[in-house]
Motif scaffolding. Structure first.
Motif, PDB file in Angstrom:
ATOM      1  N   HIS A  41       9.862  61.460 -57.861  1.00  0.00           N
ATOM      2  CA  HIS A  41      10.785  60.546 -58.524  1.00  0.00           C
ATOM      3  C   HIS A  41      12.192  61.059 -58.284  1.00  0.00           C
ATOM      4  O   HIS A  41      12.420  62.263 -58.327  1.00  0.00           O
ATOM      5  CB  HIS A  41      10.465  60.490 -60.026  1.00  0.00           C
ATOM      6  N   PRO A  42      13.142  60.139 -58.036  1.00  0.00           N
ATOM      7  CA  PRO A  42      14.493  60.609 -57.689  1.00  0.00           C
ATOM      8  C   PRO A  42      15.154  61.468 -58.760  1.00  0.00           C
ATOM      9  O   PRO A  42      16.004  62.283 -58.432  1.00  0.00           O
ATOM     10  CB  PRO A  42      15.276  59.319 -57.464  1.00  0.00           C
ATOM     11  N   ALA A  43      14.762  61.323 -60.027  1.00  0.00           N
ATOM     12  CA  ALA A  43      15.452  62.074 -61.074  1.00  0.00           C
ATOM     13  C   ALA A  43      14.903  63.486 -61.216  1.00  0.00           C
ATOM     14  O   ALA A  43      15.500  64.303 -61.901  1.00  0.00           O
ATOM     15  CB  ALA A  43      15.340  61.346 -62.410  1.00  0.00           C
ATOM     16  N   GLU A  67      25.886  39.795 -63.846  1.00  0.00           N
ATOM     17  CA  GLU A  67      24.920  38.816 -63.342  1.00  0.00           C
ATOM     18  C   GLU A  67      24.336  39.271 -62.004  1.00  0.00           C
ATOM     19  O   GLU A  67      23.159  39.098 -61.733  1.00  0.00           O
ATOM     20  CB  GLU A  67      25.656  37.476 -63.171  1.00  0.00           C
ATOM     21  N   LEU A  68      25.189  39.889 -61.205  1.00  0.00           N
ATOM     22  CA  LEU A  68      24.745  40.360 -59.887  1.00  0.00           C
ATOM     23  C   LEU A  68      24.017  41.690 -59.969  1.00  0.00           C
ATOM     24  O   LEU A  68      23.527  42.189 -58.977  1.00  0.00           O
ATOM     25  CB  LEU A  68      25.961  40.529 -58.969  1.00  0.00           C
ATOM     26  N   GLN A  69      23.987  42.287 -61.153  1.00  0.00           N
ATOM     27  CA  GLN A  69      23.369  43.598 -61.357  1.00  0.00           C
ATOM     28  C   GLN A  69      23.999  44.643 -60.442  1.00  0.00           C
ATOM     29  O   GLN A  69      23.324  45.453 -59.813  1.00  0.00           O
ATOM     30  CB  GLN A  69      21.861  43.511 -61.135  1.00  0.00           C
ATOM     31  N   ARG A  70      25.303  44.578 -60.384  1.00  0.00           N
ATOM     32  CA  ARG A  70      26.044  45.576 -59.621  1.00  0.00           C
ATOM     33  C   ARG A  70      26.544  46.637 -60.587  1.00  0.00           C
ATOM     34  O   ARG A  70      26.752  46.358 -61.757  1.00  0.00           O
ATOM     35  CB  ARG A  70      27.249  44.914 -58.938  1.00  0.00           C
ATOM     36  N   PRO A  71      26.771  47.880 -60.110  1.00  0.00           N
ATOM     37  CA  PRO A  71      27.318  48.898 -61.012  1.00  0.00           C
ATOM     38  C   PRO A  71      28.643  48.422 -61.605  1.00  0.00           C
ATOM     39  O   PRO A  71      29.373  47.728 -60.891  1.00  0.00           O
ATOM     40  CB  PRO A  71      27.550  50.095 -60.090  1.00  0.00           C
ATOM     41  N   PRO A  72      28.985  48.783 -62.822  1.00  0.00           N
ATOM     42  CA  PRO A  72      28.241  49.655 -63.749  1.00  0.00           C
ATOM     43  C   PRO A  72      27.158  48.931 -64.544  1.00  0.00           C
ATOM     44  O   PRO A  72      26.710  49.453 -65.551  1.00  0.00           O
ATOM     45  CB  PRO A  72      29.350  50.151 -64.670  1.00  0.00           C
ATOM     46  N   PHE A  73      26.758  47.743 -64.107  1.00  0.00           N
ATOM     47  CA  PHE A  73      25.747  46.998 -64.870  1.00  0.00           C
ATOM     48  C   PHE A  73      24.438  46.920 -64.094  1.00  0.00           C
ATOM     49  O   PHE A  73      23.762  45.909 -64.090  1.00  0.00           O
ATOM     50  CB  PHE A  73      26.252  45.589 -65.170  1.00  0.00           C
ATOM     51  N   ASP A  74      24.091  47.992 -63.400  1.00  0.00           N
ATOM     52  CA  ASP A  74      22.938  47.916 -62.515  1.00  0.00           C
ATOM     53  C   ASP A  74      21.699  48.586 -63.096  1.00  0.00           C
ATOM     54  O   ASP A  74      20.835  49.020 -62.353  1.00  0.00           O
ATOM     55  CB  ASP A  74      23.277  48.524 -61.152  1.00  0.00           C
ATOM     56  N   MET A  75      21.615  48.663 -64.442  1.00  0.00           N
ATOM     57  CA  MET A  75      20.418  49.345 -64.966  1.00  0.00           C
ATOM     58  C   MET A  75      19.104  48.649 -64.630  1.00  0.00           C
ATOM     59  O   MET A  75      18.091  49.323 -64.583  1.00  0.00           O
ATOM     60  CB  MET A  75      20.536  49.640 -66.459  1.00  0.00           C
ATOM     61  N   PRO A  76      19.071  47.340 -64.343  1.00  0.00           N
ATOM     62  CA  PRO A  76      17.767  46.798 -63.915  1.00  0.00           C
ATOM     63  C   PRO A  76      17.288  47.373 -62.583  1.00  0.00           C
ATOM     64  O   PRO A  76      16.099  47.381 -62.312  1.00  0.00           O
ATOM     65  CB  PRO A  76      18.019  45.296 -63.791  1.00  0.00           C
ATOM     66  N   VAL A  77      18.199  47.834 -61.735  1.00  0.00           N
ATOM     67  CA  VAL A  77      17.748  48.398 -60.468  1.00  0.00           C
ATOM     68  C   VAL A  77      17.911  49.918 -60.423  1.00  0.00           C
ATOM     69  O   VAL A  77      17.448  50.549 -59.483  1.00  0.00           O
ATOM     70  CB  VAL A  77      18.503  47.802 -59.260  1.00  0.00           C
ATOM     71  N   ALA A  78      18.547  50.473 -61.470  1.00  0.00           N
ATOM     72  CA  ALA A  78      18.860  51.916 -61.525  1.00  0.00           C
ATOM     73  C   ALA A  78      17.920  52.785 -60.705  1.00  0.00           C
ATOM     74  O   ALA A  78      16.788  53.032 -61.087  1.00  0.00           O
ATOM     75  CB  ALA A  78      18.847  52.374 -62.981  1.00  0.00           C
ATOM     76  N   ASP A  79      18.398  53.245 -59.574  1.00  0.00           N
ATOM     77  CA  ASP A  79      17.498  53.963 -58.674  1.00  0.00           C
ATOM     78  C   ASP A  79      17.074  55.320 -59.209  1.00  0.00           C
ATOM     79  O   ASP A  79      16.012  55.806 -58.859  1.00  0.00           O
ATOM     80  CB  ASP A  79      18.115  54.093 -57.272  1.00  0.00           C
ATOM     81  N   SER A  80      17.891  55.935 -60.088  1.00  0.00           N
ATOM     82  CA  SER A  80      17.483  57.245 -60.585  1.00  0.00           C
ATOM     83  C   SER A  80      16.610  57.139 -61.836  1.00  0.00           C
ATOM     84  O   SER A  80      16.096  58.138 -62.302  1.00  0.00           O
ATOM     85  CB  SER A  80      18.705  58.112 -60.863  1.00  0.00           C
ATOM     86  N   GLU A  81      16.456  55.932 -62.395  1.00  0.00           N
ATOM     87  CA  GLU A  81      15.589  55.800 -63.569  1.00  0.00           C
ATOM     88  C   GLU A  81      14.340  54.998 -63.226  1.00  0.00           C
ATOM     89  O   GLU A  81      13.239  55.512 -63.221  1.00  0.00           O
ATOM     90  CB  GLU A  81      16.321  55.077 -64.706  1.00  0.00           C
ATOM     91  N   GLY A 130      13.910  49.255 -59.803  1.00  0.00           N
ATOM     92  CA  GLY A 130      13.403  48.221 -60.697  1.00  0.00           C
ATOM     93  C   GLY A 130      12.470  47.248 -60.010  1.00  0.00           C
ATOM     94  O   GLY A 130      11.464  47.639 -59.424  1.00  0.00           O
ATOM     95  N   ALA A 131      12.818  45.967 -60.087  1.00  0.00           N
ATOM     96  CA  ALA A 131      11.922  44.927 -59.575  1.00  0.00           C
ATOM     97  C   ALA A 131      11.630  45.098 -58.092  1.00  0.00           C
ATOM     98  O   ALA A 131      10.636  44.588 -57.589  1.00  0.00           O
ATOM     99  CB  ALA A 131      12.536  43.563 -59.846  1.00  0.00           C
ATOM    100  N   MET A 132      12.487  45.794 -57.383  1.00  0.00           N
ATOM    101  CA  MET A 132      12.311  45.901 -55.930  1.00  0.00           C
ATOM    102  C   MET A 132      11.463  47.105 -55.524  1.00  0.00           C
ATOM    103  O   MET A 132      11.282  47.356 -54.338  1.00  0.00           O
ATOM    104  CB  MET A 132      13.670  45.980 -55.255  1.00  0.00           C
ATOM    105  N   THR A 133      10.948  47.850 -56.515  1.00  0.00           N
ATOM    106  CA  THR A 133      10.222  49.086 -56.218  1.00  0.00           C
ATOM    107  C   THR A 133       9.167  48.919 -55.129  1.00  0.00           C
ATOM    108  O   THR A 133       9.071  49.725 -54.212  1.00  0.00           O
ATOM    109  CB  THR A 133       9.530  49.600 -57.500  1.00  0.00           C
ATOM    110  N   GLU A 134       8.366  47.867 -55.231  1.00  0.00           N
ATOM    111  CA  GLU A 134       7.208  47.732 -54.345  1.00  0.00           C
ATOM    112  C   GLU A 134       7.526  47.031 -53.036  1.00  0.00           C
ATOM    113  O   GLU A 134       6.657  46.857 -52.204  1.00  0.00           O
ATOM    114  CB  GLU A 134       6.094  46.963 -55.072  1.00  0.00           C
ATOM    115  N   TYR A 135       8.748  46.582 -52.856  1.00  0.00           N
ATOM    116  CA  TYR A 135       9.039  45.794 -51.664  1.00  0.00           C
ATOM    117  C   TYR A 135       9.342  46.688 -50.465  1.00  0.00           C
ATOM    118  O   TYR A 135       9.961  47.741 -50.601  1.00  0.00           O
ATOM    119  CB  TYR A 135      10.213  44.843 -51.937  1.00  0.00           C
ATOM    120  N   THR A 136       8.905  46.215 -49.321  1.00  0.00           N
ATOM    121  CA  THR A 136       9.165  46.960 -48.094  1.00  0.00           C
ATOM    122  C   THR A 136       9.681  45.992 -47.033  1.00  0.00           C
ATOM    123  O   THR A 136       9.609  44.771 -47.209  1.00  0.00           O
ATOM    124  CB  THR A 136       7.876  47.591 -47.547  1.00  0.00           C
ATOM    125  N   GLY A 137      10.157  46.539 -45.971  1.00  0.00           N
ATOM    126  CA  GLY A 137      10.475  45.770 -44.776  1.00  0.00           C
ATOM    127  C   GLY A 137      11.375  44.581 -45.014  1.00  0.00           C
ATOM    128  O   GLY A 137      12.354  44.640 -45.764  1.00  0.00           O
TER     129      GLY A 137
END
Lengths: 388, 318
Positions: A30-32, B198-212, B216-223
């Protein structure tokens, strides 16, 4: 651990919504977690009801390996369990062996060791000052601290040849004397880093969002510090005034931390993530001051040997002893038991991160998942130092 | 409108949709790099790595397309397309000059707000369809974010519509006057912040927060599917920046706007997009509850104040 379903009744007529806890594995990848730490978290919505740190994914058997290496080889292993405090860990082994041998280390070597361990501390602290905002989503401070680290890495590389695992210590002193002109370059690097520190500070403690994310989050109490054996910047941020450099002086710290000296012990009463970050920042300044003082002292010292000639086979007399150092992340101790062989019979390693991390379960409970990274990042750990 | 014209207009929108986000993405690479004392991409394509994102696209296309076993497969597969179409449809109604607009709708402002909201549905589809806990947490967060940010966004837009007396973006730009820069300032602040959220861009990007929650929703997506999400994120920035430029900065208005109207519009859009990128470099992300508090205690009251101010202004000048 059971994942019992719990009923949460909300105002919805006769029924009520049944909710169940969710078990979320943070890590081992995990990144954290900066490596392979695993946290098994039980969540009620976004709130953490239980957190169980699971360690050992990076266990390399350091202590067992110590037992089949002679004392010179042990240094190579000792600077690897906490790869951000390599120099300080080398010092610990050297001190343990030198004390057991009753060896006198030349003064010049002692001051150089002190200087290099303070530079190592700055490198370590800068790393965490950059990686912590990264976990909170601020991507830029990382690059700023790496610019500063590069200044210091350059002088470290010049003197030791290494950038991470210096292997510059030897039992009884140092490998080589200081290169010509190196002290000036080191002083310049320290001055450069000190001059640019405000830029990093304004990014970190000057930021309102970072303040809001860290203030009052993950509070550690002095009682917890004592119970879990927490040390280093985390303990001092909880208001526990403890620092081996002052309390049990080794190397040249006795003089540096004497009244009127440049040494100061930084503490904060709050015990939250912000306090830990502030302690780290202030300690960086103190370490830069200490490095300056060491450079001045080294300029005034006469030329002389920086190590002691060792016998071909180095055997430590029978007995045991404990050498603890104030590593950048906390107490780092080596308990050496020798039976007169050329290898230790047992060399117990007390690493800072392991004890510091052990309180996670208690600190995390009741916090939000979003604060999990804010707390985890502020515990300043190195996974190799946890798993050894 | 003949069939040929419809096809031509659609192709033009598609070209804009493919090119502008890539330009923006490249700009982000370079702007971010220079703000951080780096160079950014320098190799791909030769000159300052101009082809980096094309190279990235080729790489994404070569990757394996993985659909997790636990996923709700049709929903999982459809989500990136929904996300993309949302901003593609929104781009149709953005006017670049009085005559350069793919579809001149009478209530284009309402239309743009409506279709850009669909992108959040795509996030929810991806999050709940992935069968992954991180993705679900991300979806929870974006759902909560949607609820609290649509309100100030729409209130702020309503203020511009009221001031112009028109629901068409083109009409609003026609009615624009430099005094708006002062008069509509609170609304503009709300619009910019809410659009970023609305765009979930920082500083409002907690839905995609890569360190938490690890994207987020994109975790399982590839390619390619992941690339489509990225493309739609940047298309979203383009749409929202263009909307902001049109409503608050006067769109194509500027010196020689007869001939250079679209240049002004593009420059203003680029300036707004730059601010959106800039914020990402300098600020960490808020926590979900801090964001909600910020929305309801600061943005909504400010937007309501702007509405009252606009109403007073409209009545006074009428």
């Amino acid at each position: 651990m059971s994942t019992s379903a719990r009923e949460l009744t909300v105002g919805m007529g006769a029924g009520g919504l049944a909710t169940s806890d969710m078990v979320l594995n943070i890590g081992p990848q995990h990144p954290a977690t900066h490596g392979v730490l695993r946290l098994r978290i039980t969540l009620d919505g976004e709130r953490i009801t239980k957190c169980e740190p699971i360690v050992g994914y990076m266990h390399r058997g350091a202590e067992k390996l110590f037992e089949v290496r002679d004392y010179r080889q042990i240094l190579v292993l000792a600077n690897r369990h906490d790869w951000l405090s390599a120099f300080s860990s080398e010092i610990g082994v050297c001190l343990a062996v030198e004390r057991a041998l009753g060896m006198e280390v030349p003064e010049r070597a002692t001051w150089t060791r002190t200087l290099l361990s303070e530079l190592n501390r700055v490198l370590n602290h800068l790393m965490f000052l950059g990686s912590y905002p990264l976990e909170l989503g601020a991507i830029t401070p990382m690059f700023y601290v790496f610019r500063e680290r590069e200044e210091l890495q350059a002088v470290m590389e010049e003197i030791a040849g290494g950038r991470l695992h210096y292997m510059f210590n030897r039992i009884g002193g140092l490998r080589d004397d200081i290169p010509a002109g190196w002290l000036d370059r080191a002083a310049e690097a320290v001055a450069t880093v000190r001059r640019r520190m405000p830029e990093i500070e304004s990014f970190i403690v000057g930021n309102p969002i970072l303040n809001a994310r860290t203030k009052g989050v993950g509070v550690i109490t002095p009682a917890m510090v004592e119970q879990y054996g927490i040390s280093g910047p985390i303990a001092r941020a909880a208001g526990v005034d403890v620092d081996l450099r002052r309390d049990d002086p080794y190397l040249a710290y006795g003089e540096l931390f004497s009244p009127g000296g440049p040494g100061r012990v930084i503490t904060r009463p709050e015990g939250d993530s912000l306090a830990r970050l502030e302690v780290l920042l202030d300690q960086t300044h103190v370490s830069l001051d200490l490095a300056d003082a060491c450079i001045e002292k080294l300029r005034s010292l006469p030329q002389g040997p920086v190590n002691v000639k060792l016998p071909k086979v180095l055997k430590v007399p029978e007995g045991s002893g404990y050498a603890a150092t104030e590593n950048p992340l906390g107490f780092n101790g080596y308990y050496l038991v020798s039976r007169g062989e050329k290898t230790p019979w047992r060399l117990k390693l007390r690493s800072a991160s392991f004890n510091n991390m052990s309180c996670l379960g208690e600190v995390m409970e009741g916090e939000l998942l979003a604060d999990m990274v804010a707390i985890l990042g502020s515990m300043f750990f190195v996974v190799g130092d946890i798993d050894k | 409108m003949s069939v040929l014209e419809i096809v031509l207009r659609s192709v033009a929108v598609l070209v804009c949709f493919m090119v502008l986000p890539l330009v923006l993405g490249q700009a982000e690479h370079k702007v971010m790099a220079h703000m951080q004392g780096r160079l950014g991409p320098m190799k791909a394509g030769g000159f300052h790595g101009w082809a980096q994102l094309i190279a990235d696209g080729v790489k994404f296309a070569q990757k394996e397309d993985i659909v997790p076993r636990a996923a709700d497969k049709p929903v999982f597969r459809l989500a990136p397309a929904v996300s993309m179409f949302s901003y593609l449809l929104a781009l149709v109604a953005i006017p670049f000059t009085p005559s350069t607009v793919a579809g001149d709708l009478p209530a284009s402002l309402v239309y743009v707000l409506a279709v850009s909201g669909i992108a959040t549905v795509a996030t929810l589809m991806a999050g709940f369809g992935s069968g992954n806990k991180y993705a679900m947490l991300g979806a929870f967060r974006s759902a909560a974010q949607l609820v609290s940010y649509e309100v100030p966004l729409i209130l702020a837009c309503a203020s511009f519509a009221m001031a112009a007396g028109s629901l068409s973006i083109g009409g609003i730009v026609h009615a624009w006057h430099p005094i708006w820069l002062l008069w509509q300032l609170p609304g503009a602040i709300v619009l910019l912040i809410a659009a970023t959220a609305e765009l979930q861009r920082p500083p409002f990007d907690m839905p995609v927060a890569d360190s938490e929650v690890v994207m987020g929703a994109m975790t399982e997506y590839t390619g390619l599917r992941f690339a489509l999400f990225l493309l739609s994120e940047y298309a979203g920035i383009v749409v929202m920046s263009a909307l902001f430029a049109a409503l608050y900065l006067g769109g194509w208005n500027g010196p020689f706007d007869g001939a250079l109207g679209f240049v002004w519009m593009l420059l203003k859009t680029a300036a707004v997009a730059f601010v959106v990128l800039w914020v990402r470099m300098s600020w960490p992300r808020l926590r979900e509850d801090q964001l909600q508090r910020f929305a309801w205690f600061f943005l909504v009251p400010l937007a309501l104040f702007q509405l009252a101010l606009t109403a007073a202004g409209v009545i006074y000048t009428a």
